[in-house]
Design an enzyme around this catalytic site. Structure first.
Site, PDB file in Angstrom:
ATOM      1  N   SER A 383       0.901  -1.727   0.082  1.00  0.00           N
ATOM      2  CA  SER A 383      -0.036   0.058  -0.394  1.00  0.00           C
ATOM      3  C   SER A 383       0.835   1.132  -0.335  1.00  0.00           C
ATOM      4  CB  SER A 383      -1.469  -0.476   0.949  1.00  0.00           C
ATOM      5  OG  SER A 383      -2.019  -1.045   1.286  1.00  0.00           O
ATOM      6  N   HIS A 477      -7.609  -0.113   6.361  1.00  0.00           N
ATOM      7  CA  HIS A 477      -7.037  -2.349   5.963  1.00  0.00           C
ATOM      8  C   HIS A 477      -7.234  -2.865   7.770  1.00  0.00           C
ATOM      9  CE1 HIS A 477      -5.654  -2.702   2.306  1.00  0.00           C
ATOM     10  NE2 HIS A 477      -4.768  -1.739   1.928  1.00  0.00           N
TER      11      HIS A 477
END
Length: 547
Positions: A383, A477
């Site tokens: 990410s 997340h």
């Protein structure tokens, strides 16, 4: 929810030569035959008429007060009156033409400012009737007090000195529930009825998704503001959340043989690692790569949110190996697939911001991959860290202004950095870190690694907004139950990567048997589950740096 035509998309990505076109795009293939191996973007514009485009709406041509009067007249005609509570189930729906008039008028408006004005008038003038809300609230409070006083407590009627209360009449509880229902009805804004009726028309839900995208844009530009606008946005978001719940969504996989319109929309919606050309797109849907999206059951093939996955032999620590240096072989060797890396998730419909789609998409894709590869147990993201550079430079500037020095770097680090850059650390770093020039200096890369890694760890782990992670990607997340697993140095050397996150990326690892517990701990107690590497970096920050 339709995307721009293919020619405009190719122009957007600056395609000079297209080396491959999906076989399922017969229009493009037939046009390319006889044109040779190179096809310029300019010549592709001639294909425009072969792709369906949205017809241009009629222009109003009504400036100033005339347009405002037209808006007021439209809203007065098309926003349905809320029927009396007793007649709520017996009032016929407004004629379809009324809702269609609103849609046509809205589409005819030119520019964000005109749309924002109409939406502001709708929010301000057609919300709830506050007088009715106050009246019904008073009734609920009065009946609630009466029922509460008439209901015996746990020890009611036993023991000395306990006064007995009169038993409630059979009517009171029913009357309270009835009053509460009337209050709920009064709290429904009038414009909700308009949205509800539009949703039943062909293309109505698609129209409302775009309308909310316009509303969010107007709020971001501060041309539609205030509590009424925010309330209308929340009402519309909740309606869209119901219409786009998982039961109505289909999971679709994208391959190089998918329709070219789908490939084009996937390319245009990619917000994390932009697609450069058709060959780049082909790599992202070829072997050892998977691409999935959610579509609505009413519009199959129309991407709502897109997830890109790399199938690798380890948890990837840089994006270059996934999107730049990868040459897909013809055949996959399943024995080489050890990990699934979620390296990009992008919303294709901006009007669905805030509607929970991403977490459900990841869960569905995990199940799909486990069906295809039963041995696959390692799932992780790779990410970006948007906002880190901005936070770092802002903190440096504020410390320098308030203290006359920075306390993020140690004295030894500051001296070493100053020797290399030849100037004051705060101002010179601001110039360097907002470009990608600094990564070309091996000395600077080496000296910055240790301090930037610990600062990044603190930014992700320690900087909070209302108790949750400040960084939006981290918050996403962590809400899903992932573990903040590894921060990677020089993981994204693109201009966007180096300027927004100093080239760093982070892995959020999904241990499937722990995601539920981790998610609950984060959402309820705001506890972040992190690996030893991240916690060690956080500890270094606490020892060596000060905010």
């Amino acid at each position: 929810m339709g995307g721009p035509d293919a020619a405009r998309g190719l122009r957007k990505h600056g395609v000079a030569v297209v080396a491959g076109v999906p076989n399922s795009c017969p229009q493009a293939l037939s046009a390319m035959r006889g044109l040779g191996s190179g096809l310029s973007a300019q010549r592709l514009l001639r294909l425009r008429s072969q792709f369906p485009t949205r017809p241009r709406p009629r222009r109003l041509g009504a400036p100033g007060a005339t347009l405002e009067r037209a808006m007021d007249d439209l809203l007065g005609r098309t926003v349905p009156q809320a029927p009396a509570y007793e007649l709520r189930d017996k009032t016929p729906a407004p004629a379809e033409g009324q809702c269609s008039d609103f849609m046509r008028f809205y589409d005819s408006l030119e520019g964000a400012s005109q749309r924002a004005e109409l939406l502001s008038r709708l929010a301000r003038g057609f919300g709830v009737d506050h007088g009715q809300v106050a009246e019904h609230s008073a009734g609920v409070l009065r009946l609630g007090a009466a029922v509460g006083a008439a209901t015996p407590g746990p020890a009611q009627g036993s023991g000395p000195g306990i006064s007995s209360l009169p038993a409630p009449t059979p009517r009171e509880p029913g009357a309270l529930l009835h009053a509460e229902d009337r209050l709920r009805y009064a709290l429904v804004p009038r414009y909700r009825g308009l949205f509800q009726h539009i949703s039943k028309l062909e293309g109505g839900v698609r129209f409302l998704v775009q309308l909310r995208a316009d509303l969010l844009e107007a709020q971001a530009l501060k041309i539609a503001e205030g509590p009424h606008v925010r309330e209308m946005n929340g009402v519309l978001k909740n309606m869209l959340s119901d219409w786009f719940s998982t039961g109505f969504l289909n999971l679709e996989r994208v391959t190089w043989h998918s329709p070219c319109e789908v490939l084009q929309k996937i390319s245009e919606s990619e917000a994390v690692h932009p697609v450069k050309n058709w060959m780049d797109m082909k790599r992202r849907v070829s072997s050892y790569r998977r691409c999935y999206f959610f579509s609505h059951c009413s519009a199959p093939g129309e991407p709502l949110i897109v997830l890109h996955v790399a199938l690798t032999n380890e948890i990837s620590n840089n994006i270059q190996a996934i999107v730049k240096e990868f040459s897909p072989p013809e055949v996959e060797d399943k024995n080489k697939i050890v990990a699934a890396i979620f390296y990009s998730i992008s919303l294709a419909q901006q009007g669905l911001q805030g509607v929970e789609l991403g977490s459900f998409l990841i869960k569905r894709v995990v199940k799909e991959l486990q069906k295809e590869f039963p041995h696959l147990e390692t799932f992780s993201s790779l990410s970006p860290i948007p906002g880190f550079t901005k936070w770092l430079l802002g903190t440096l500037s504020s410390q320098t202004k308030e203290l006359g020095r920075n306390e993020l770097f140690t004295d030894a680090e500051s001296n070493e950095i100053s020797d290399i850059i030849g100037g004051p650390i705060s101002e010179t770093l601001k110039i360097l870190l907002t470009s990608n020039e600094w990564v070309k200096s091996e000395k600077l890369v080496k000296v910055l690694q240790s301090p930037l890694m610990r600062l990044c760890a603190w930014y992700l782990y320690g900087e909070k907004h209302r108790g949750y992670a400040l960084n939006p990607v981290a918050n996403f997340h962590l809400q899903n139950g992932a573990v903040m697993w590894r921060i990677n140095w020089l993981a994204d050397l693109s201009l966007r990567g180096t300027t927004s996150s100093c080239g760093m990326m982070v892995n959020y690892r999904y241990f499937l048997e722990e995601t539920g517990v981790n998610s609950a701990a984060y959402l309820r107690a705001k506890n972040i589950k992190a690996s030893e590497q991240v916690l060690n970096l956080v500890s270094q920050f606490q020892k060596l740096s000060k905010l």
